[in-house]
Design an enzyme around this catalytic site. Structure first.
Site, PDB file in Angstrom:
ATOM      1  CD  GLU A  95      -2.081  -1.843   4.295  1.00 38.00           C
ATOM      2  OE1 GLU A  95      -2.782  -2.803   3.797  1.00 38.00           O
ATOM      3  OE2 GLU A  95      -1.882  -0.699   3.413  1.00 38.00           O
ATOM      4  CD  GLU A 154      -6.374  -2.538   5.911  1.00 38.45           C
ATOM      5  OE1 GLU A 154      -6.095  -2.696   4.637  1.00 38.45           O
ATOM      6  OE2 GLU A 154      -5.746  -1.763   6.577  1.00 38.45           O
TER       7      GLU A 154
END
Length: 346
Positions: A174, A280
């Site tokens: 991320e 995710e």
């Protein structure tokens, strides 16, 4: 058995002992005489908490209530891929290299495909924090780049020595604002971030030339943010094979988030001529019907896009608010919720 494998086995025995578990880790071996086709669209889960949960005597059960090893259970529910994070030197040992090897070996023995997620931190790396490992804190930028390469090489070489070949590797987790702050913070110095990324990319390719290297950004429904990051990475010579996305809807955007994410996937493929994967996803465990609808729609629409590689649920095996996380896909008795049926076409 090679000496290196023997040493890693010793390391793991000590690791399990140090973490306070004196029980055998449940493992379901694969029958080598019955090969399975696990290719195609990736339907997977990140189960990085699994060994820690097992050390706390947390059990998993199938829909009939029979206790099962978790990765085997997920496979029986239609999953073909496993994602695993790795930290550099975590304080309690979980998600370090030794722990990663155990989980990766278990998945590989079940013929599951594997995604390795490098955080380049001793703790969580995410949009809120990209903290350098303690051992790297005083490195200058050149030393930091070399540390990224060395750590990546070390972990992947260990996997290779164990006969494990990851299909995908994330260079960072991320990293919407880069990694290894402040040196690699994208909003401060995009060139530094691109350079750090490339040291990771090249290290991956040196060990596993066929691995798909992913740059992973949060908020897969935010097309403008993705364009900003990848336009600037491209301008600074960054290398990647696929773009990774996270997608965590809330109740107020559940009806629109998939539309925005799918449009973003198509734009990324066209704009950068690369693949895309949902690294995710997750929704509230208590809202089973809504979670199933969200996942079924996302998987169906993603699978219809040629260069969208797959969807990974983040820690579905979490239940009873393990670590305060309420977006797993198991109920209070450790049984799969309806959400996981979205991964099984049958």
């Amino acid at each position: 058995m090679k000496i290196t494998k023997f040493l890693y086995l010793i390391v793991f025995v000590l690791f399990v002992y140090a973490c306070g578990s004196d029980d055998d880790t449940p493992v379901k071996p694969i029958d080598p005489e019955v090969p399975e086709d696990m290719s195609g669209f990736a339907k997977g889960a990140d189960v990085s908490w699994l060994t820690e949960m097992e050390s706390n005597n947390i059990a998993f059960r199938d829909t009939a209530g029979e206790e099962k090893e978790c990765i085997s259970l997920l496979k029986s529910m239609g999953m073909n891929s496993i994602r695993l994070r790795v930290w550099v030197d975590p304080a309690n040992g979980w998600c370090n290299k030794a722990d990663l090897l155990v989980k990766a070996k278990r998945a590989a023995d079940l013929n599951m495909r594997i995604l390795i997620d490098f955080h380049y931190s001793d703790v969580w790396a995410d949009p809120a924090t990209q903290t350098k490992p303690v051992a790297w804190e005083n490195y200058n930028f050149d030393e930091l780049c070399q540390a990224v390469a060395d750590h990546t090489t070390d972990v992947l070489t260990s996997l290779k020595e164990w006969g494990i070949t990851p299909e995908w590797v994330q260079v960072g987790n991320e990293t919407g604002d880069g990694m290894l702050w402040e040196d690699g913070r994208a909003t401060v110095n995009m060139a530094n971030y691109a350079t750090l990324n490339n040291f990771g990319y090249d290290a991956v390719k040196a060990v596993f030339p066929e691995a798909i290297v992913i740059i992973h950004r949060q908020e897969g429904d935010k097309n403008g943010s993705f364009r900003w990051l990848f336009d600037n990475l491209k301008a600074n010579g960054a290398k990647w094979d696929a773009i990774g996305m996270s997608l965590y809807p809330e109740q107020d955007n559940l009806e629109t988030i998939n539309d925005l994410a799918i449009a973003n996937v198509k734009d990324m493929i066209e704009r950068y001529d690369c693949d895309v994967v949902f690294c995710e996803v997750g929704y509230y465990a208590a809202l089973e019907d809504a979670s199933y609808t969200f996942l079924h729609d996302l998987i169906t629409r993603s699978k219809a896009i040629d260069r969208c590689l797959g969807v990974f649920y983040w820690e579905p095996q979490s239940y009873n608010n393990w670590k305060g996380y309420d977006k797993g896909a198991f109920d209070a008795d450790g049984m799969p919720t309806k959400a996981l049926f979205a991964f099984d076409e049958d």
